[in-house]
Design an enzyme around this catalytic site. Structure first.
Site, PDB file in Angstrom:
ATOM      1  N   HIS A   1       0.843  -1.196   0.000  1.00  0.00           N
ATOM      2  CA  HIS A   1       0.000   0.000   0.000  1.00  0.00           C
ATOM      3  C   HIS A   1       0.872   1.238   0.000  1.00  0.00           C
ATOM      4  CE1 HIS A   1      -2.725   3.093   1.987  1.00  0.00           C
ATOM      5  NE2 HIS A   1      -3.326   2.771   0.860  1.00  0.00           N
TER       6      HIS A   1
ATOM      7  N   GLU B   1      -8.533   7.024  -5.639  1.00  0.00           N
ATOM      8  CA  GLU B   1      -8.599   8.487  -5.718  1.00  0.00           C
ATOM      9  C   GLU B   1      -7.910   9.039  -6.964  1.00  0.00           C
ATOM     10  OE1 GLU B   1      -9.131   6.959  -1.858  1.00  0.00           O
ATOM     11  OE2 GLU B   1      -7.079   7.342  -2.574  1.00  0.00           O
TER      12      GLU B   1
ATOM     13  N   GLU C   1     -16.381   1.698   1.225  1.00  0.00           N
ATOM     14  CA  GLU C   1     -15.959   2.427   2.425  1.00  0.00           C
ATOM     15  C   GLU C   1     -17.011   3.425   2.899  1.00  0.00           C
ATOM     16  OE1 GLU C   1     -12.367   4.479   1.529  1.00  0.00           O
ATOM     17  OE2 GLU C   1     -13.202   5.579  -0.153  1.00  0.00           O
TER      18      GLU C   1
END
Length: 704
Positions: free
Chosen positions: A414, A485, A509
């Site tokens: 990540h 994003e 989410e």
């Protein structure tokens, strides 16, 4: 005088269509006409089955600091037509082969007074139209700045639209269904409160935009092959129902810096009288270049679990400490930092997820919050920049890699950039090499927060180029990318199939942030998924978030059966079982479908579809004769009727149906489901109840 009037009228009509060029789709379903108006303004219109779907619409570009823009005074100096027909095989996908068949018209225009030339290229498929601007190498047009693109999409009436407001920094909205004439009134309040760029029009909407006419024609407006250009929004003239392209500006307000030879992305218009054909269309991919990665053997679909949902719900945290040692104590000095006791990415917790993945046949575990910096980013400033190399004291990179390897599981990296894209680019080679050295072959990247340098937008040309740079750089290291994003996808994954997922929309989410509309997942395949797969992170079994975190009162607006169906209806080669092992262990019979469902397909059949209401899809698992069916339903309970004619003749199958119970409801009884097994053949039919916010999932396994 009367004869003179009619003579003038005939002359005017002739002059206005003298430059007209007509293009038909390969089977004649569509007809596109290009023409120049009297002042040399290029225009087009589009008909579908002899019915006008896009009225005469202007084309061109307004230039900055230039005496004359590329809008009018054009003459046609050349036209070329051609036909193209190929079949290509995607690395992963909803089908194992795609036909790319279109007729093309390339119109070369010369501008009076400037001697500049542009080419407008049209490609007409049996599912719609793509067009783009091309700027050949030439003496009088080399470097130029776009003030605004002036492409129009003139609608034929006050259509129903499924839209989210124009925003240069996020697509994470619930969709609104309304008439075009209602967009201004409905969006102004939300626009004032939420849209990050206040200079965007309150009638601005984002693509992919889904429309439906009063007589049942479905229209989808989007773009394809967004490279080295600003992302396109649409600004509605709500008196005349004309959409105008509206490019994302940079910090200076400019819309694009161009150097010939170059071209714009494709502008796409999909049209059908059957909503299922919109979902099945591969036009967006077909308008992208073939794969530039020669050896794609390292690119593989992934089913994964992760230390994510417990962080999103607030049960655990990204940061190791609530102190700020990188500010107070010096970089990498955690000796005086007190652990907060809630850090999710700790060795013991990660091993628990690795064990769960191994026991249930998952490929990988995503671990977020493993590296230093989260305590500063959350506690001090969202301008904090990460280095992507230094783990927290409780995360043993090499030890966990070896443990996962021993279990046949990989760990997904990540990278949260915090929007600091130049910092990410400076560290990218080192970060990707670190991944290679430690056995990571996939990364989830994030761009949460304002873009740095300040004033830049998430979807301007410069940032779009960064996202592309990250994908191409990752390919050099044989790394797959799941970008969150980032800009909404436009079929780039055909050219760079290591882009195996994006977020770029309102994902699961938000169910932990207050919820999403129960019909949200019946809209996303008609909008966001037109450009490529979404990492939606489905599979939530506990709908009451307070049971994860007593301080979080959110509710997941879905039934368990709906969550299972998402693995089929929300296509992605990257699928997460997003809930925690504890919640899956409570419902092992329902969890079986997530374990069984494939992530790569050879065939897909869209059985039922209506945007905002319902979608039913059947997919054949690649390399097998097994099928999986998913149905997601909106707010109105209904009975879904399907037949199994897609199954192979003469074969017998066992279908396991995971469905809503009769009293299931996304709000009041979301965990009520039934499971039953039936024998089916290609002659079988099924009527199945779907609850509000519900649905069903079916695994169909060939009898041996």
């Amino acid at each position: 005088m009367k004869n003179l009037f009619f003579a003038s009228l005939i002359l005017f009509a002739f002059s206005s269509i003298a430059e007209a060029q007509q293009l038909k789709s390969p089977e004649g379903k569509f007809v596109m006409e290009f023409s120049l108006q009297n002042d040399g303004t290029p225009t087009y219109n589009l008909k579908y089955k002899n019915k006008e779907v896009v009225k005469t619409s202007k084309l061109g570009l307004e230039l900055k600091d230039d005496k004359k823009s590329l809008l009018n005074d054009f003459t046609v100096v050349d036209t070329k037509t051609s036909t193209f027909d190929e079949t290509w095989k995607p690395v992963w996908g909803e089908v194992d082969h795609i036909r790319n068949h279109y007729n093309e018209l390339a119109v070369t225009l010369n501008q009076k007074g400037t001697d500049r030339q542009i080419v407008i290229r049209f490609r007409l498929f049996e599912d719609g139209l793509g067009f783009r601007y091309e700027f050949p190498a030439q003496k009088n047009l080399t470097y130029f700045v776009i003030k605004e693109e002036r492409s129009q999409f003139a609608m034929t009436g006050d259509h129903t639209a499924f839209w989210i407001p124009g925003d240069y920094d996020t697509q994470e909205y619930d969709y609104t269904k309304s008439k075009l004439s209602e967009i201004r009134g409905l969006s102004e309040k939300a626009y004032t409160a939420n849209v990050s760029q206040k200079n965007f029009s309150p009638t601005g909407v984002q693509t992919s935009l889904m429309l439906k006419t009063a007589d049942g024609i479905y229209i989808n407006l989007h773009e394809a092959a967004l490279i080295n250009y600003s992302c396109m929004h649409l600004n509605l003239d709500d008196k005349n129902f004309v959409f105008n392209s509206w490019l994302t500006p940079d910090a200076k307000g400019d819309k694009g810096y161009m150097q010939a030879p170059s071209h714009s992305p494709w502008r796409t218009i999909m049209v059908s009288d059957d909503a299922r054909e919109i979902l099945a269309s591969k036009m967006t991919y077909n308008l992208n270049d073939p794969s530039k990665i020669e050896n794609t053997s390292w690119i593989k679909p992934v089913k994964y679990v992760g230390v994510w949902w417990e962080m999103i719900t607030g049960k655990s945290s990204w940061s190791y400490t609530n102190d700020f040692p990188t500010v107070q104590l010096g970089v990498s000095d955690f000796s005086k930092a007190k652990p907060n006791g809630t850090h999710g990415a700790n060795n013991a917790n990660v091993k628990k997820y690795i064990d769960f993945a191994a026991a249930n046949g998952f490929d990988a575990v995503l671990v977020e919050g493993w590296n230093e910096g989260w305590e500063d980013w959350f506690g001090h400033s969202k301008d904090y920049v990460f280095d992507f190399l230094t783990p927290y004291p409780d995360f043993d990179v090499k030890g966990l890699h070896e443990y996962a390897k021993s279990k046949g599981v990989k760990i997904i990296m990540h990278h949260e950039t915090s929007g600091s894209v130049r910092n990410y680019e400076r560290h990218m080679d080192a970060a990707y090499k670190f991944m290679n050295d430690n056995g990571y072959d996939a990364v989830k990247s994030g761009y949460v927060g304002d873009i740095l340098p300040r004033g830049e937008n998430h979807y301007s040309q410069w940032i779009v180029n960064h996202y592309q740079y990250a994908i191409e750089k990752a390919a050099n290291y044989k790394i797959m990318v799941n970008a969150h994003e980032a800009v909404r996808p436009t079929g780039i994954a055909r050219t760079y199939p290591n882009l195996i997922g994006n977020e770029a929309a309102r994902g699961t989410e938000y169910q932990a942030f207050g919820g999403s509309k129960p019909n949200h997942v019946t809209v996303l395949p008609f909008t966001r998924l037109i450009g490529g797969p979404m990492d939606y992170t489905p599979g939530i079994f506990e709908m009451d978030i307070s049971k994860m975190n007593p301080e979080n009162k959110s509710h997941v607006n879905s039934t368990i059966a709906n969550q299972l169906a998402l693995y089929v209806t929300m296509y992605s080669p990257l699928q997460m079982a997003a809930d925690t092992p504890e919640n899956y262990n409570r419902f092992p019979d329902a969890f079986q479908f997530i374990k069984d469902v494939a992530v790569d397909w050879s065939e897909s059949k869209y059985i039922e579809a209506e945007p905002g209401d319902f979608i039913t899809v059947a997919r054949k698992a690649k390399g097998t004769n097994n099928w999986f069916v998913g149905n997601v339903n909106g707010e109105t309970p209904r009975t879904s009727n399907i037949d199994f004619s897609f199954l192979e003749k003469g074969k017998k199958y066992t279908a396991t149906i995971y469905a809503d119970a009769k009293d299931a409801h996304y709000k009041t009884n979301p965990q009520a489901y039934i499971i039953k097994k039936i024998a089916v053949t290609n002659k079988s039919k099924l009527s199945q109840f779907s609850a509000p916010g519900g649905g069903y999932a079916i695994s169909i396994i060939e009898n041996k």
